[in-house]
Design an enzyme around this catalytic site. Structure first.
Site, PDB file in Angstrom:
ATOM      1  N   GLU A 167       1.081  -1.066  -0.109  1.00 27.35           N
ATOM      2  CA  GLU A 167       0.092   0.043  -0.022  1.00 27.35           C
ATOM      3  C   GLU A 167       0.906   1.329   0.069  1.00 27.35           C
ATOM      4  OE1 GLU A 167      -3.799  -0.468   2.204  1.00 27.35           O
ATOM      5  OE2 GLU A 167      -3.029   1.203   3.164  1.00 27.35           O
TER       6      GLU A 167
ATOM      7  N   GLU B  78       2.026   1.901  -3.264  1.00 33.59           N
ATOM      8  CA  GLU B  78       1.252   2.385  -4.003  1.00 33.59           C
ATOM      9  C   GLU B  78       0.910   3.681  -4.008  1.00 33.59           C
ATOM     10  OE1 GLU B  78      -2.581   0.240  -3.660  1.00 33.59           O
ATOM     11  OE2 GLU B  78      -3.404   1.022  -5.259  1.00 33.59           O
TER      12      GLU B  78
ATOM     13  N   CYS C 286      -8.064  -1.991   4.465  1.00 33.94           N
ATOM     14  CA  CYS C 286      -7.674  -3.262   4.963  1.00 33.94           C
ATOM     15  C   CYS C 286      -9.137  -3.502   5.860  1.00 33.94           C
ATOM     16  CB  CYS C 286      -6.715  -3.286   5.969  1.00 33.94           C
ATOM     17  SG  CYS C 286      -6.227  -1.400   6.230  1.00 33.94           S
TER      18      CYS C 286
ATOM     19  N   SER D  89      -6.743   1.978  -2.441  1.00 34.12           N
ATOM     20  CA  SER D  89      -6.013   1.214  -2.624  1.00 34.12           C
ATOM     21  C   SER D  89      -6.228  -0.304  -3.004  1.00 34.12           C
ATOM     22  CB  SER D  89      -4.962   0.936  -1.416  1.00 34.12           C
ATOM     23  OG  SER D  89      -4.254  -0.354  -1.546  1.00 34.12           O
TER      24      SER D  89
ATOM     25  N   LYS E 153     -15.114  -9.898   8.710  1.00 32.19           N
ATOM     26  CA  LYS E 153     -13.891 -10.696   8.218  1.00 32.19           C
ATOM     27  C   LYS E 153     -14.534 -12.092   8.034  1.00 32.19           C
ATOM     28  CE  LYS E 153     -10.482  -8.119   8.747  1.00 32.19           C
ATOM     29  NZ  LYS E 153      -9.728  -7.811   7.285  1.00 32.19           N
TER      30      LYS E 153
ATOM     31  N   GLU F 170     -15.540 -11.438   4.570  1.00 34.07           N
ATOM     32  CA  GLU F 170     -14.431 -11.204   3.567  1.00 34.07           C
ATOM     33  C   GLU F 170     -13.728 -12.562   3.010  1.00 34.07           C
ATOM     34  OE1 GLU F 170     -10.811  -9.576   5.103  1.00 34.07           O
ATOM     35  OE2 GLU F 170     -10.828  -8.207   3.626  1.00 34.07           O
TER      36      GLU F 170
ATOM     37  N   GLU G  80     -13.553 -13.604  -4.831  1.00 36.57           N
ATOM     38  CA  GLU G  80     -12.136 -13.471  -5.275  1.00 36.57           C
ATOM     39  C   GLU G  80     -11.139 -13.928  -4.457  1.00 36.57           C
ATOM     40  OE1 GLU G  80     -14.609 -11.390  -4.706  1.00 36.57           O
ATOM     41  OE2 GLU G  80     -13.834  -9.413  -3.747  1.00 36.57           O
TER      42      GLU G  80
ATOM     43  N   CYS H  92     -10.153  -1.240  14.764  1.00 36.40           N
ATOM     44  CA  CYS H  92     -10.383  -2.796  15.028  1.00 36.40           C
ATOM     45  C   CYS H  92     -10.476  -3.010  16.619  1.00 36.40           C
ATOM     46  CB  CYS H  92      -9.468  -3.537  14.454  1.00 36.40           C
ATOM     47  SG  CYS H  92      -9.044  -3.381  12.803  1.00 36.40           S
TER      48      CYS H  92
END
Lengths: 168, 583, 597
Positions: B284, B287, B310, B330, B369, B372, B377, B514
C-alpha cells in the site's frame, strides 16, 4: 414477497412526485401520500425508488410506511369496504357488522378477497356518528347498518363493474 | 456556569445545569439501572430514546415517574431512586419485557453477557406475572451476523449505530405498537441488504437478538482432523482485548498467553496477522508513493487521495454507497487476506503440502472478516485463502471449552516465518495506526533518509475525523483519518465534490478502529475499555525491537524468495484485488 | 348574502353528506331554476349544524326555518310550499319528543337551547367556501385589530386574561404557551395547527375546518404575529378530504384578499400557511410525535423537555395548538378577554365542543359553557337515552378518558373536575352508554384501540397495554380469575406512571375507571361467568322458549349460520355448537320466545 418490475412510466411518475417536493427527505410522508394516491399502493419496489430519489435508506421509508395505517403495501380491492370502529359505532354494534362482513367475504381485516373484488378494513370515526354504525364502500357511506344488511351491501357490488364504487 | 442543587436519595448534590438525573446520581455513586441508554464518551455516541423505562425514579411533586437518563435536574429537585414506587415500577416494566422475550437463556449465545439477563438478576425478578403472546419473527442468518429478533427489546441501540454512527441505513424500527421491531426494509435478510457486516449492531445489542455466526464448532472439527495442517493468524487488536474475557483488566496485553493458548488448542503453526500488516504496508505504501509520484509529475489520470482498504466493512460500504469511486481505494488486500494468500502459496510450498490440506483460521476482532474470507475473489478453485475467521469472543469460548487455564499460561512466541512482525503491524489495530505505519515506511522509501521520530502523535486519538500534514523532507503530505462509517462518508463526499485536500486517508469502520470491532469482548457501553485497548496497542508497538514494516527481515526474505518486489506481477496476483459495484 | 331574497343552507358535514345532502342541493337547484327562482334564492352547502341525529338538515334564511331528516325527494315540497307559497313544510319540521309539537326554528329546539357557540359560531351559518361571508360575520376583524392596534404583548395578555386553555386535551393555558414561544430567541419560528383529530368518536375539529376554515387561518396568523413566526403549518388527517379541500380554498381566498402572505394589510407582517398530512396514527396528536411526523419521520414521541416551544419543527421554536383552541381566538380578540372569562368555571373559561354520541337520542356536535353538568348535556341537550333505556355510563376524553357513572351526572364539566372524577376532557368525545353495554367489553374496546395506536417506543405502552388487553379479553371470554382483576389494577398504575408520552400515560384510564365504577360487572364475569349486559358472546346463550315459540320460521330463515332447526308451527331449537351469537334471531322474533341467558 414476489418481485414486481415497475414500468418506466411508473418510475417516472414516482420521480416526478419526488421532484415536486425537491427530493427532500423531510417530505417523505407527502411523497408517500401522493405516490399512493397515484398508484393505489406502495409495494417494495416503489419504496426503493422513493428512497433512491430522496437519498434516504429504504429501511427508513419502510419504517415510515409501516408506521402509518394510511399507507398500504397491498393493493386495495376493487371495492374497498371499511367499517367504522369509532366508539359511537362500536356501541351501536359495529363489531357484529364487521364479523358479518368477515364471515361473508371469508377474509380478515386488512385482506382482499381472492378475486380482488373486495378488501376489508376498519377505520376510526368518519365523523358521521349520527348514522352509527357506519360502513363505507369506496366513497359511498352506509349508515345505521345492521348485520342483516351486510348481504345486500355485498350483493350490490358483487356483479357490478368497477366504476360504480369509485363514482358513487 | 450555572449550577443546580438537588437531593438524590437524601444526599445533597451540586451539578452543572443540563446534567441528567442519571449522571448526577452517578456522581455520588448511585447507579440507577439502565437498559436502552448507552453513552460512549469521546466517541460521541449516545443512545437515549427514553424507551425502556427501567431507569425511572421518583421525583417529588411530579405526577409520574421520571426517566433518569433523559430528565435534566432542576433546582431544588428531590429524587428518590429506590422508593417502593420506583422499584415496583422498574420490576413490573422488567417483567413486561421478559413476558415478550424467549426464556432460552441457558442456550442463548448471549448468556452470561446479556444486559437483559443481568438486569433481571439485579432487579430480583423471580416470576413473570404478565404472561401473554410473544412476538415471533423469522431468524435471519447472514455470512457474519445472526438476527434473532424475537429477542429484540427495542432499545434502538443497533438502529442508532447503523443509521447515525455508520450511516449504513440497513436497520430501522418498523411497524407499530406491539408489532414494532428493528429490521431491514421489508424484513429482508441482511445478506440481501446493503449491510456492511461492520458488526457495530452486534457490539451494542444488549440481548441475544444480534450475534455473530459461530464457527467454533467447525474449527474444533478441523483441529482434530489428522489429514489437515491447521495454521492460525491473530489480528493485532485481539491481544489487547482477549484478556477481558478472562477477567483481566481492560488493556492488558495477552499476546504471549494467546499464542500459548492457540498452541494448546492444537494449531500446528501460530502466526501473526501483524506480519501480513507489514506486508500490506509494503504494497500500500508503495502504491501511495507511486500514485503520488505520478501526480507530482503532472499525470492527470492519477487519482488522489488514496484510501486504505484493509477494513472489509469499509470496502463493502463503498461498493454499495459510492460505486463511482471504486478506483480510489488502494487495491491492496486486507492483512487477513494477504496472509491467507501467502500461506496457501509460499508457506504451503515450503511445507510441501497441497493448499487443500492447509487450513487457515484467523482470529479477528471483527465479524465482517467472516464475510470477507468468503468473497469469491479470495478463493482458488473454490478453496478459500482463509478458511474460517473467528472473533475474539469465539476464541475465548474455544479456550474455555478446552479447559485451558488462560491466566496461568506462560508467554510464548509466534512461529516463523509468518509470525514475525514490527510495531507498525501492531498499530493496525487502532484508528490512525495503518496510516502511521504507512508513513513510517513511505517516508523512508521516498526520502531515502531515516525517520527522525517514530511516534506520530498528530495521527493518534479518538476524534472521529482527524487531519495532519506530515513533512516528507520538504514534501508536505496531507493525511486524513476517519473511523466510523458516518465519518468516512463525510470525507468521501468531500472527495466526490472535488474538495478533498488529502493525499491519503485511512478509514476504519468501527469507532476506535479494530479495537472497537464488532467481534471484540462486549464493552457494555463503557468507552473507557476501548481507550485502554488503544493504549495497549501503542504500548506493544513501543516495545517492539523493529517498528518499521520495511525492516521486517521475514518480509524482506519473502520478497527475495517469492514476490520479487512490491507491486510486482506476483504481488498483483496474490496481494491485490478489485472492487465491485453492488448497487 | 345581499343579492338574494332567500337562502337555503344545507348541511355539508360528513354525516349529512353521507345521507345524500349533495343530492338534496342538486334537487333544490333544479326546482328553483325550473320556477325561475335561481336568481332569488341561493342554495348553499354549509358546515355541520351539529344536530347530526336529525340530519340531513336544511335551514331557510331569513326566517330560520329548520328542516330535519330531509330527503332529496323533499326538495320539490320545500320549493313549492315554502319558497313559493310561503308556508313551512310541516312534516319536515322537528317535533319536540316531549309533546310532539312542531318546532319551527333552531333556537327553540331543546338541543340548541343550552348551547353557546363560540368555536362553532359560524358553522351552519356561512358558506365556508366564501370568504366574504366570513368577513360579513366579523371575520378577520380580530386580525386587523391585532396587527394595527395591538402589540404582540397586548394580544398575548388578552389571551392570557381570557383564561383560554388548550382544547386538544391537555388544557395548558394558551396565552402562556404563546408567551413562552415568543420569549425564545430564534430567527425562525413556526405556528402549528394540530388537526390530526384521532379520537374515535370525536369530529369537532373536522366540523370547524369544514364549516369555518377561515377562523383557524385568522387565529394562526394572529399567533404568528404574537410569537414572531412567519410560517404556519396545518397538520391535518388525510382522511378528511372535505376539510382539506375547504382549507385550501380558504387559504387561497385569504391570500387573494391580502390577509395572508407578504405584508398583510400593509402592516409589513408576513405569514404563510402550508398543509402537512397525517397518515393515520393517533399518537401524532401528541405534539412531539406530530412534529416528527411533519419532518417525514415515524411519529414517535420524544421526552419533554425540550418542549416544542423551545425546540420543535426542524429544531425551531414551535407553537402547537389544536383547531378548536384557534377557533376561539378571533372571538376573544373581538369581544375581549373580560367577555370570554365570564363564561365557564373558575379555572376553565369559555365553552367546550363535544361530540355527543352513543346511546343517546340527539347525537351531534354541541358547544356548551364550561361548568354545564353532564346531566344537562345528556338529558336536556341530548334528549336522554335512546329507546327509553337506562343510563349507565358516559365516557369522556376518548381512549384516554374514563367511564363515569350516575353519581357524576351533576358534576360541572371542566378540566379539573373530569380529572378528579377519573376521566379527562380530552378532545371532547362524549359517548353515552346504556344498560346493554358491558363495561368490561368497553374497557377492552379502548385498549384494543390503544394497542393498535401505540407507537411501540416504550415498553409499558407497547407490552403493558398488550397484557392489559389480553387480561380483559380473558375476562370477557369467561376465563378470567380474581388475580386478573388485581393484575389489571397494578399494571394499569405502572403503565400510567412509567409511559413515555400522554398516550401511554392515559391508556389505562378506561380500565381504572371501569374498575372503580363497575367492579360488580368485573366480578360477575370472573366469579359467576356472567356478563350482566349480555354483551360478552362467550358468556351468553340464546335459547328458544318452546312455550312461546309459534314455529313461524322467521328465526330459522334469518339465522346466518343455520344453527336453528324446526318445522313450521313447531317450536324451534338453537344448536349451541353452531350458534355464533349474532343476536339476529333475538331481534327478529316477534313473540319474545328467544331469551338471552
Amino acid at each position: 414477497m414476489p418481485k414486481i418490475k415497475l414500468s418506466d412510466n411508473t418510475i417516472n411518475i414516482i420521480k416526478e412526485v419526488c421532484a415536486e417536493f425537491d427530493n427532500k427527505e423531510s417530505e417523505l410522508i407527502n411523497v408517500l401520500h401522493k405516490v399512493q394516491g397515484k398508484l393505489g399502493y406502495l409495494p417494495a419496489e416503489v419504496q426503493e425508488v422513493i428512497a433512491r430519489e430522496l437519498k434516504t435508506s429504504v429501511a427508513k421509508v419502510y419504517g415510515v410506511v409501516t408506521f402509518y395505517s394510511f399507507f398500504t403495501m397491498i393493493p386495495k380491492g376493487e371495492f374497498p369496504i371499511s367499517i367504522c370502529m369509532g366508539t359511537a359505532c362500536y356501541v351501536r354494534g359495529a363489531e357484529q357488522v364487521l364479523s358479518e362482513f368477515k364471515r361473508q367475504l371469508k377474509v380478515e381485516v386488512g385482506e382482499s378477497t381472492s378475486d380482488g373484488k373486495f378488501s376489508l378494513n376498519c377505520l376510526r370515526c368518519v365523523g358521521a356518528c349520527g348514522l352509527a354504525p357506519v360502513v363505507t364502500v369506496g366513497e359511498k357511506v352506509y349508515g345505521r347498518v345492521a348485520p342483516t344488511q351486510v348481504k345486500d351491501i355485498i350483493a350490490e357490488y358483487r356483479n357490478n363493474v368497477c366504476d360504480v364504487a369509485r363514482t358513487a | 456556569m450555572d449550577v443546580i442543587n438537588l437531593t438524590i436519595d437524601n444526599k445533597p448534590v451540586v451539578v452543572k445545569k443540563g446534567t441528567t438525573i442519571l449522571e448526577a446520581a452517578k456522581g455520588i455513586g448511585v447507579h440507577v439501572p439502565t437498559l436502552c441508554y448507552m453513552k460512549l464518551d469521546d466517541l460521541n455516541i449516545e443512545n437515549k430514546p427514553g424507551g425502556c423505562r427501567i431507569c425511572v425514579v421518583e421525583v417529588q411533586g411530579r405526577r409520574n415517574l421520571a426517566p433518569a437518563c433523559c430528565t435534566e435536574v432542576n433546582e431544588g429537585m428531590v429524587v428518590n431512586t429506590h422508593s417502593i414506587r420506583a422499584i415496583n415500577a422498574r420490576r413490573t416494566v422488567m417483567e413486561l419485557i421478559l413476558s415478550d422475550h424467549p426464556t432460552d437463556c441457558l442456550i442463548c449465545a448471549k448468556s452470561g453477557n446479556c444486559d437483559l439477563q443481568s438486569m433481571a438478576h439485579k432487579l430480583g425478578i423471580r416470576q413473570i406475572h404478565y404472561q401473554g403472546e410473544q412476538s415471533h419473527y423469522r431468524k435471519d442468518t447472514s455470512p457474519s451476523i445472526i438476527r434473532d429478533v424475537d429477542k429484540c427489546i427495542m432499545c434502538r441501540r443497533c438502529e442508532m449505530m447503523c443509521n447515525e454512527v455508520q450511516t449504513v441505513g440497513v436497520l430501522s424500527a418498523i411497524n407499530r405498537g406491539f408489532n414494532s421491531v428493528v429490521s431491514p426494509a421489508f424484513e429482508m435478510n441482511l445478506d440481501h441488504s446493503v449491510c456492511t457486516y461492520c458488526g457495530q449492531c452486534v457490539a451494542v445489542c444488549p440481548t441475544g437478538a444480534l450475534t455473530e455466526v459461530d464457527d467454533t464448532g467447525k474449527v474444533v472439527r478441523l483441529l482434530s482432523d489428522p489429514t489437515k495442517t491447521v495454521i492460525v493468524q491473530t489480528a493485532p487488536a485481539v491481544r489487547a482485548a482477549l484478556g477481558e474475557e478472562f477477567d483481566l483488566e481492560a488493556g492488558t496485553l495477552v499476546t504471549g498467553k494467546m499464542v500459548a493458548a492457540l498452541r494448546r488448542l492444537g494449531f500446528d503453526y501460530v502466526f501473526d496477522t501483524d506480519f501480513a500488516a507489514d506486508l500490506t504496508i509494503m504494497e500500500e505504501g508503495t502504491e501511495l508513493l507511486n500514485r503520488l509520484g505520478r501526480y507530482l509529475e503532472g499525470d492527470k489520470e492519477v487519482k488522489l487521495p488514496i484510501l486504505t482498504s484493509c477494513c472489509p466493512a469499509w470496502v463493502k460500504f463503498f461498493e454499495h454507497q459510492f460505486p463511482d469511486m471504486l478506483d480510489i481505494p488502494s487495491t491492496a488486500r486486507s492483512p487477513q487476506q494477504m496472509f491467507g494468500s501467502i500461506a496457501k502459496t509460499y508457506f504451503a510450498e515450503k511445507l510441501g503440502i497441497k493448499r487443500e490440506d492447509l487450513v487457515v483460521v484467523s482470529i479477528m476482532p471483527c465479524v465482517a472478516k467472516k464475510y470477507e474470507c468468503q468473497r469469491d475473489e479470495f478463493k482458488v478453485n473454490k478453496n478459500p485463502d482463509v478458511d474460517y475467521a473467528i472473533t475474539t469472543r469465539e476464541l475465548a469460548a474455544l479456550i474455555k471449552i478446552s479447559n485451558i487455564n488462560f491466566n496461568s499460561l506462560p508467554s510464548e512466541d509466534f512461529d516463523h516465518p509468518l509470525g514475525e512482525s514490527t510495531g507498525a503491524g501492531v498499530i493496525f489495530g487502532t484508528t490512525g495506526g495503518v496510516i502511521e505505519a504507512a508513513v513510517r515506511t513511505a517516508y523512508e522509501l521516498h526520502t531515502k533518509k531515516e525517520l527522525p521520530r517514530l511516534n506520530f502523535d498528530e495521527l493518534r486519538g479518538m476524534d472521529g475525523i482527524r487531519k495532519a500534514t506530515i513533512d516528507f523532507d520538504g514534501l508536505p503530505i496531507n493525511i486524513g483519518i476517519a473511523h466510523g462509517l458516518g465519518n468516512a462518508r463525510k470525507l468521501l463526499e468531500e472527495i466526490q465534490a472535488g474538495k478533498s485536500e488529502f493525499h491519503a486517508i485511512e478509514i476504519m469502520s468501527c469507532p476506535g478502529g479494530c479495537i472497537g470491532g464488532g467481534g471484540q469482548p462486549y464493552h457494555h457501553g463503557n468507552a473507557e475499555i476501548i481507550k485502554k485497548r488503544q493504549r495497549a496497542i501503542y504500548e506493544e508497538d513501543s516495545k517492539k525491537a523493529i517498528r518499521k514494516s520495511h525492516e521486517n527481515p521475514y518480509i524482506q526474505k519473502l520478497y527475495e524468495e517469492f514476490l520479487g518486489h512490491p507491486l510486482s506481477e506476483k504481488s498483483h496476483h496474490l496481494l491485490h484485488t478489485e472492487y465491485f459495484d453492488r448497487t | 348574502m345581499t343579492d338574494y331574497r332567500m337562502h337555503l343552507l344545507i348541511c355539508g358535514g360528513t354525516g349529512c353528506k353521507a345521507s345524500e345532502s349533495s343530492e338534496i342541493k342538486n334537487q333544490l337547484d333544479q326546482y328553483l331554476s325550473e320556477y325561475d327562482l335561481d336568481q332569488e334564492v341561493q342554495v348553499l352547502l354549509t358546515g355541520c349544524f351539529g344536530f347530526c341525529e336529525k340530519g340531513p338538515i336544511v335551514k331557510v334564511l331569513p326566517d330560520n326555518t329548520f328542516y330535519t331528516e330531509v330527503k332529496p325527494s323533499d326538495a320539490k315540497d320545500i320549493v313549492m310550499e315554502h319558497i313559493i307559497k310561503g308556508r313551512p313544510v310541516k312534516r319536515l319540521l322537528y317535533k319536540n319528543p316531549k309533546n310532539d309539537y312542531e318546532v319551527t326554528t333552531a333556537t327553540n329546539i331543546d338541543f340548541y337551547k343550552k348551547q353557546i357557540r363560540i368555536a362553532l359560531r359560524n358553522c351552519g351559518f356561512i358558506n365556508p367556501e366564501n370568504i366574504d361571508e366570513y368577513i360579513g360575520r366579523d371575520g378577520y376583524a380580530a386580525l386587523g385589530k391585532c396587527l394595527t392596534e395591538m402589540t404582540p404583548e397586548e394580544v398575548i395578555k388578552e389571551i392570557k386574561d381570557s383564561g383560554l386553555r388548550g382544547r386538544g386535551g391537555g388544557g395548558f393555558p394558551t396565552g402562556l404557551k404563546w408567551e413562552i414561544t415568543r420569549n425564545v430567541q430564534n430567527d425562525q419560528k413556526y405556528v402549528v395547527c394540530n388537526a390530526d383529530e384521532g379520537d374515535p368518536g370525536a369530529f369537532m375539529d373536522r366540523s370547524i375546518l369544514e364549516g369555518d376554515p377561515h377562523t383557524v387561518i385568522e387565529a394562526m396568523i394572529i399567533c404568528g404575529y404574537c410569537i414572531g413566526a412567519d410560517t404556519g403549518l396545518v397538520y391535518i388527517r388525510a382522511e378528511y378530504p372535505l376539510a382539506i379541500e375547504r382549507l385550501k380554498i380558504a387559504i387561497g381566498q385569504a391570500e387573494e384578499y391580502g390577509l395572508l402572505g407578504n405584508d398583510i394589510l400593509g402592516t409589513g407582517f408576513s405569514f404563510k400557511i402550508e398543509l402537512r398530512y397525517g397518515a393515520g396514527a393517533f399518537v401524532c396528536g401528541e405534539e412531539t410525535a406530530l412534529i416528527h411526523s411533519m419532518e417525514g419521520l415515524r411519529g414517535e414521541p420524544t421526552v419533554k423537555p425540550p418542549f416544542p416551544s423551545v425546540s420543535g419543527y426542524n429544531g425551531k421554536p414551535t407553537n402547537v395548538n389544536n383547531v378548536e383552541t384557534f377557533a376561539n381566538i378571533p372571538v376573544i380578540i373581538n369581544k375581549g378577554a373580560n367577555w370570554f372569562n365570564k363564561i365557564g368555571t373558575e379555572k376553565s373559561k369559555g365553552t367546550k365542543v363535544f361530540a355527543l354520541a352513543g346511546k343517546i337520542n340527539n347525537v351531534g356536535l354541541i358547544e356548551v359553557p364550561m361548568g354545564t353538568t353532564l346531566r344537562e348535556v345528556i338529558y336536556d341537550i341530548g334528549g336522554g337515552i335512546k329507546d327509553g333505556k337506562q343510563f349507565k355510563s358516559v365516557q369522556t376524553g376518548g381512549p384516554s378518558g374514563g367511564c363515569l357513572t350516575k353519581k357524576f351526572l351533576d358534576t360541572p364539566i371542566d378540566y379539573d373536575n373530569l380529572v378528579e372524577a377519573g376521566s379527562m376532557m380530552g378532545s371532547g368525545g362524549m359517548i353515552v352508554m346504556d344498560e346493554d353495554d358491558c363495561m368490561v367489553s368497553i374497557a377492552r374496546f379502548y385498549l384494543e384501540f390503544t394497542l393498535e395506536e401505540s407507537c411501540g417506543k416504550c415498553n409499558p405502552c407497547r407490552i403493558g397495554n398488550k397484557r392489559l388487553h389480553e387480561i380483559l379479553t380473558r375476562i370477557t371470554e369467561g376465563n378470567g380469575t380474581p388475580e386478573d382483576i388485581d393484575r389489571l389494577r397494578v399494571l394499569s398504575e405502572v403503565i400510567k406512571d412509567t409511559s413515555l408520552c400522554g398516550l401511554g400515560q392515559s391508556s389505562p384510564n378506561p380500565v381504572l375507571s371501569t374498575l372503580n365504577n363497575f367492579m360488580d360487572e368485573y366480578l360477575a364475569h370472573v366469579n359467576e361467568g356472567k356478563c350482566p349486559a349480555g354483551q360478552c358472546k362467550a358468556l351468553v346463550r340464546y335459547e328458544i322458549n318452546p312455550e312461546l315459540c309459534t314455529g313461524c320460521t322467521l328465526c330459522f330463515r334469518n339465522c346466518p349460520v343455520g344453527a336453528i332447526t324446526g318445522e313450521r308451527r313447531v317450536a324451534h331449537f338453537i344448536d349451541q355448537s353452531l350458534c355464533i351469537k349474532c343476536g339476529v334471531c333475538f331481534e327478529k322474533c316477534k313473540f319474545n320466545a328467544i331469551s338471552l341467558t
